[in-house]
Design a protein around this motif. Sequence first.
Motif, mmCIF file in Angstrom:
data_model
loop_
_atom_site.group_PDB
_atom_site.id
_atom_site.type_symbol
_atom_site.label_atom_id
_atom_site.label_comp_id
_atom_site.label_asym_id
_atom_site.label_seq_id
_atom_site.Cartn_x
_atom_site.Cartn_y
_atom_site.Cartn_z
ATOM 1 N N ARG A 75 0.743 -1.266 0.073
ATOM 2 C CA ARG A 75 -0.062 0.073 0.151
ATOM 3 C C ARG A 75 0.808 1.425 0.077
ATOM 4 O O ARG A 75 0.696 2.191 -0.651
ATOM 5 C CB ARG A 75 -0.797 0.024 1.184
ATOM 6 N N ILE A 76 2.063 1.232 0.744
ATOM 7 C CA ILE A 76 2.855 2.501 0.817
ATOM 8 C C ILE A 76 3.686 2.569 -0.553
ATOM 9 O O ILE A 76 3.477 3.633 -0.936
ATOM 10 C CB ILE A 76 4.002 2.010 2.089
ATOM 11 N N ALA A 77 3.933 1.417 -1.122
ATOM 12 C CA ALA A 77 4.810 1.517 -2.325
ATOM 13 C C ALA A 77 3.638 2.093 -3.585
ATOM 14 O O ALA A 77 3.992 3.016 -4.230
ATOM 15 C CB ALA A 77 5.199 0.374 -2.668
ATOM 16 N N GLY A 91 4.252 5.523 -5.419
ATOM 17 C CA GLY A 91 4.265 5.544 -7.062
ATOM 18 C C GLY A 91 3.333 6.514 -7.523
ATOM 19 O O GLY A 91 3.508 7.273 -8.405
ATOM 20 N N ARG A 92 2.109 6.532 -6.931
ATOM 21 C CA ARG A 92 1.356 7.574 -7.360
ATOM 22 C C ARG A 92 1.625 9.093 -7.257
ATOM 23 O O ARG A 92 1.429 9.891 -8.122
ATOM 24 C CB ARG A 92 -0.319 7.321 -6.794
ATOM 25 N N HIS A 93 2.193 9.143 -5.924
ATOM 26 C CA HIS A 93 2.783 10.617 -5.872
ATOM 27 C C HIS A 93 3.692 10.791 -6.728
ATOM 28 O O HIS A 93 3.735 12.057 -7.350
ATOM 29 C CB HIS A 93 3.544 10.764 -4.485
ATOM 30 N N LEU A 94 4.760 10.059 -6.949
ATOM 31 C CA LEU A 94 5.673 10.350 -7.973
ATOM 32 C C LEU A 94 5.150 10.801 -9.579
ATOM 33 O O LEU A 94 5.526 11.501 -10.241
ATOM 34 C CB LEU A 94 6.702 9.265 -8.031
ATOM 35 N N ARG A 142 2.881 17.033 -13.193
ATOM 36 C CA ARG A 142 2.747 18.459 -12.709
ATOM 37 C C ARG A 142 3.950 19.392 -13.278
ATOM 38 O O ARG A 142 3.829 20.661 -13.527
ATOM 39 C CB ARG A 142 2.649 18.767 -11.426
ATOM 40 N N ARG A 143 5.004 18.940 -13.287
ATOM 41 C CA ARG A 143 6.141 19.261 -13.954
ATOM 42 C C ARG A 143 5.880 19.948 -15.248
ATOM 43 O O ARG A 143 5.743 19.294 -16.336
ATOM 44 C CB ARG A 143 7.563 18.492 -13.956
ATOM 45 N N SER A 144 6.159 21.423 -15.348
ATOM 46 C CA SER A 144 6.252 22.019 -16.725
ATOM 47 C C SER A 144 7.407 21.954 -17.375
ATOM 48 O O SER A 144 8.452 22.205 -16.880
ATOM 49 C CB SER A 144 5.694 23.315 -16.657
#
Length: 59
Positions: A31-33, A37-40, A46-48
């Motif tokens: 679950r943590i992994a 992964g979703r956060h990354l 979001r990075r432009s």
Amino acid sequence: MKRSDRQSEPKVPANDNSRESGEPLDPRILRIAEAIGRHLAREHARRSFPANDNEPQSE
């Protein structure tokens, strides 16, 4: 394939870390992994990036 179907499949480590193949992975670690992964993936989305980062060429 539903998410619950994927979670019920046995997980096998991709690296060779000497774990017994029949030993299940801790669901809390999985679950943590997944959350990491979703956060990354969100950060990457979001990075432009500049439309064009090339230096102008003089003719």
